[in-house]
Write a protein that holds these residues in place. Structure first.
Motif, PDB file in Angstrom:
ATOM      1  N   HIS A   9      81.584  46.468 -74.125  1.00 43.27           N
ATOM      2  CA  HIS A   9      82.369  46.706 -75.331  1.00 43.27           C
ATOM      3  C   HIS A   9      83.229  45.469 -75.583  1.00 43.27           C
ATOM      4  CE1 HIS A   9      84.257  48.889 -78.533  1.00 43.27           C
ATOM      5  NE2 HIS A   9      85.436  48.514 -78.066  1.00 43.27           N
ATOM      6  N   SER A  32      76.409  53.161 -83.776  1.00 48.47           N
ATOM      7  CA  SER A  32      75.850  52.931 -82.451  1.00 48.47           C
ATOM      8  C   SER A  32      76.867  52.213 -81.578  1.00 48.47           C
ATOM      9  CB  SER A  32      74.584  52.091 -82.562  1.00 48.47           C
ATOM     10  OG  SER A  32      74.105  51.736 -81.295  1.00 48.47           O
ATOM     11  N   GLU A  33      76.842  52.490 -80.289  1.00 45.22           N
ATOM     12  CA  GLU A  33      77.742  51.805 -79.366  1.00 45.22           C
ATOM     13  C   GLU A  33      77.137  50.507 -78.847  1.00 45.22           C
ATOM     14  OE1 GLU A  33      75.279  54.577 -76.788  1.00 45.22           O
ATOM     15  OE2 GLU A  33      76.313  54.794 -78.681  1.00 45.22           O
ATOM     16  N   TYR A  34      75.919  50.209 -79.243  1.00 45.00           N
ATOM     17  CA  TYR A  34      75.238  49.001 -78.796  1.00 45.00           C
ATOM     18  C   TYR A  34      75.557  47.826 -79.709  1.00 45.00           C
ATOM     19  CZ  TYR A  34      72.474  52.487 -76.320  1.00 45.00           C
ATOM     20  OH  TYR A  34      72.082  53.536 -75.545  1.00 45.00           O
ATOM     21  N   THR A  45      73.775  46.356 -73.971  1.00 40.69           N
ATOM     22  CA  THR A  45      74.254  47.685 -73.609  1.00 40.69           C
ATOM     23  C   THR A  45      75.327  47.574 -72.528  1.00 40.69           C
ATOM     24  OG1 THR A  45      72.518  47.927 -71.958  1.00 40.69           O
ATOM     25  CG2 THR A  45      72.043  48.776 -74.150  1.00 40.69           C
ATOM     26  N   SER A  60      77.200  44.458 -84.844  1.00 39.05           N
ATOM     27  CA  SER A  60      77.722  45.746 -84.399  1.00 39.05           C
ATOM     28  C   SER A  60      77.431  46.772 -85.483  1.00 39.05           C
ATOM     29  CB  SER A  60      79.218  45.656 -84.106  1.00 39.05           C
ATOM     30  OG  SER A  60      79.930  45.270 -85.268  1.00 39.05           O
TER      31      SER A  60
END
Length: 130
Positions: free
Chosen positions: A70, A110-112, A67, A106
């Motif tokens: 990026h 989801s951004e995780y 988390t 990825s």
């Protein structure tokens, strides 16, 4: 009596914290499809075997969740997996060779990010490519 209540409360809180930390939210999957990244899902065969789906989602739920990061990845993913839920779907991208003996996953929803080892990656690819 007070000691029993405190023990039960401790077990409940510990279980809830462990569950929330170790669980990544991959559940309710109806079918899965794997394909090489540069191909479409039209040619791929859907896997609906409950045993295979539970094994793959078990691996995904035990993966290391990353988390607050990026990544800008220089290489394209090796595989993509479409998870079909009851009302929606999700595509996971497997970036093999992200780190020594590790695969980065990825998602389009989801951004995780998630990391699994090469043995887990090989198991997923083998189960879904049959």
């Amino acid at each position: 009596m007070k000691r029993i209540i405190l023990t039960v409360l401790f077990v409940f809180v510990f279980g809830w914290i462990s569950y929330s930390v170790l669980y990544n939210g991959f559940f309710g999957v109806k079918s899965m499809t794997i394909q090489e990244y540069d191909r479409t899902f039209d040619d791929a065969e859907k896997v609906t075997d409950h045993e295979v789906i539970s094994t793959v989602t078990g691996i995904l739920n035990r993966s290391n969740k990353i988390t607050n990061v990026h990544y800008k990845l220089a290489v394209e993913p090796t595989y993509k997996i479409r998870l079909e839920y009851k009302e929606t779907d999700e595509i996971l991208y497997l970036h093999e060779g992200f780190d020594t003996n590790e695969t980065l996953i990825s998602s389009n929803r989801s951004e995780y990010y998630y990391k699994i080892n090469q043995k887990q990656t090989d198991t997923i690819v083998q189960l879904l490519s049959k």
